[in-house]
Motif scaffolding. Structure first.
Motif, PDB file in Angstrom:
ATOM      1  N   VAL A 258       0.867  -1.190   0.000  1.00 53.54           N
ATOM      2  CA  VAL A 258       0.000   0.000   0.000  1.00 53.54           C
ATOM      3  C   VAL A 258       0.900   1.236   0.000  1.00 53.54           C
ATOM      4  CG1 VAL A 258      -1.707   1.326   1.318  1.00 53.54           C
ATOM      5  CG2 VAL A 258      -1.863  -1.184   1.229  1.00 53.54           C
ATOM      6  N   ILE A 259       0.674   2.123  -0.987  1.00 56.51           N
ATOM      7  CA  ILE A 259       1.470   3.362  -1.038  1.00 56.51           C
ATOM      8  C   ILE A 259       0.613   4.588  -0.686  1.00 56.51           C
ATOM      9  CG2 ILE A 259       3.302   2.553  -2.566  1.00 56.51           C
ATOM     10  CD1 ILE A 259       1.787   3.791  -4.939  1.00 56.51           C
ATOM     11  N   GLU A 260      -0.707   4.419  -0.717  1.00 60.10           N
ATOM     12  CA  GLU A 260      -1.625   5.463  -0.261  1.00 60.10           C
ATOM     13  C   GLU A 260      -2.879   4.784   0.273  1.00 60.10           C
ATOM     14  OE1 GLU A 260      -2.768   8.553  -3.087  1.00 60.10           O
ATOM     15  OE2 GLU A 260      -0.692   8.670  -3.777  1.00 60.10           O
ATOM     16  N   GLY A 261      -3.421   5.309   1.362  1.00 61.62           N
ATOM     17  CA  GLY A 261      -4.679   4.762   1.873  1.00 61.62           C
ATOM     18  C   GLY A 261      -4.531   3.752   2.989  1.00 61.62           C
ATOM     19  N   MET A 262      -3.381   3.765   3.679  1.00 68.66           N
ATOM     20  CA  MET A 262      -3.230   2.852   4.819  1.00 68.66           C
ATOM     21  C   MET A 262      -4.213   3.219   5.925  1.00 68.66           C
ATOM     22  SD  MET A 262      -1.544   0.090   5.214  1.00 68.66           S
ATOM     23  CE  MET A 262      -1.665  -1.040   6.616  1.00 68.66           C
ATOM     24  N   ASP A 263      -4.632   4.491   5.941  1.00 71.76           N
ATOM     25  CA  ASP A 263      -5.649   4.911   6.912  1.00 71.76           C
ATOM     26  C   ASP A 263      -6.988   4.213   6.639  1.00 71.76           C
ATOM     27  OD1 ASP A 263      -5.746   6.413   4.481  1.00 71.76           O
ATOM     28  OD2 ASP A 263      -6.975   7.947   5.444  1.00 71.76           O
ATOM     29  N   VAL A 264      -7.249   3.944   5.351  1.00 75.88           N
ATOM     30  CA  VAL A 264      -8.473   3.217   4.968  1.00 75.88           C
ATOM     31  C   VAL A 264      -8.371   1.765   5.420  1.00 75.88           C
ATOM     32  CG1 VAL A 264      -9.926   2.474   3.029  1.00 75.88           C
ATOM     33  CG2 VAL A 264      -8.897   4.749   3.003  1.00 75.88           C
ATOM     34  N   VAL A 265      -7.192   1.163   5.221  1.00 82.68           N
ATOM     35  CA  VAL A 265      -6.952  -0.213   5.682  1.00 82.68           C
ATOM     36  C   VAL A 265      -7.187  -0.291   7.190  1.00 82.68           C
ATOM     37  CG1 VAL A 265      -5.222  -2.047   5.953  1.00 82.68           C
ATOM     38  CG2 VAL A 265      -5.319  -0.744   3.815  1.00 82.68           C
ATOM     39  N   ASP A 266      -6.685   0.704   7.918  1.00 79.40           N
ATOM     40  CA  ASP A 266      -6.850   0.722   9.375  1.00 79.40           C
ATOM     41  C   ASP A 266      -8.314   0.892   9.787  1.00 79.40           C
ATOM     42  OD1 ASP A 266      -4.188   0.240   9.970  1.00 79.40           O
ATOM     43  OD2 ASP A 266      -3.656   2.370  10.044  1.00 79.40           O
TER      44      ASP A 266
END
Length: 198
Positions: free
Chosen positions: A160-168
């Motif tokens: 993941v290079i963008e959107g790890m906040d979404v994963v969390d």
């Protein structure tokens, strides 16, 4: 005459680093890693795929992406201190038809670290098809240790290079048991679309 030849040779030698640098730049452009955006019901996740380290897995994943296979699938297995898994089931937990299993590339040197993508599989080493997971923490026990079925590991093929906040956000959704499956989000987390960034 000799002086002119020496001057010409010096000029050519001076150009060589520039030519090599340009060739390296062009090669770098050609080998740029593919990028895919997963547009989910909770936000977008952008992933870079390591085609150089996991060529079979990346080719397989992109074929599923470009055929529209992932559109409308869900993250059907969410374990907060482990990973989120998706890519194979619809919101009513019906498994989508997949292609033949692929070779397990877990021995490629990539580790199951937080934010990496890896292929889900059964206890059979070479059984991965469409389902993948995103590690929400470092999961060293999933890494390749040896060639046995217990130690072979799970193939990492991207990050993941963008959107790890979404994963969390996804990892934190309430889950329960449904249709014989455990750790299923009570409210479906849908992959609305998966598109390769050209």
């Amino acid at each position: 005459m000799i002086d002119a030849k020496i001057a010409l040779l010096a000029g050519v030698l001076a150009l060589l680093p520039m030519i090599a640098s340009t060739a390296a730049d062009q090669a770098g452009e050609k080998k740029k890693n593919p990028v895919v955006v997963l547009d989910t019901s909770m936000g977008s996740i952008k992933v870079e795929l390591y085609a150089d380290k996991a060529p079979v897995t990346v080719k397989n994943f992109l074929e599923y992406v470009n055929s529209g296979h992932y559109d409308g699938t869900v993250f059907h297995r969410v374990i907060p201190n482990f990973m989120i898994q998706g890519g194979g089931m619809t919101a009513d937990l019906k498994e989508k038809k997949s292609r033949a299993p692929i070779k397990n590339e877990a021995g490629n040197g990539l580790k199951n670290e937080r934010g990496t993508l890896a292929m889900a599989r059964t206890s059979v080493v070479d059984s991965a098809t469409a389902q993948f997971f995103i590690n929400v923490k470092d999961n060293d026990f999933l890494n390749h240790r040896d060639e046995t079925s217990q130690g072979f590991g799970y193939a990492v093929f991207g990050k993941v290079i963008e959107g790890m906040d979404v994963v969390d956000k996804i990892k934190a959704v309430p889950t329960g048991s449904r249709s014989g499956h455990q750790d299923v989000p009570l409210e479906a987390v849908v992959i609305k679309s998966a598109k390769e960034v050209k």
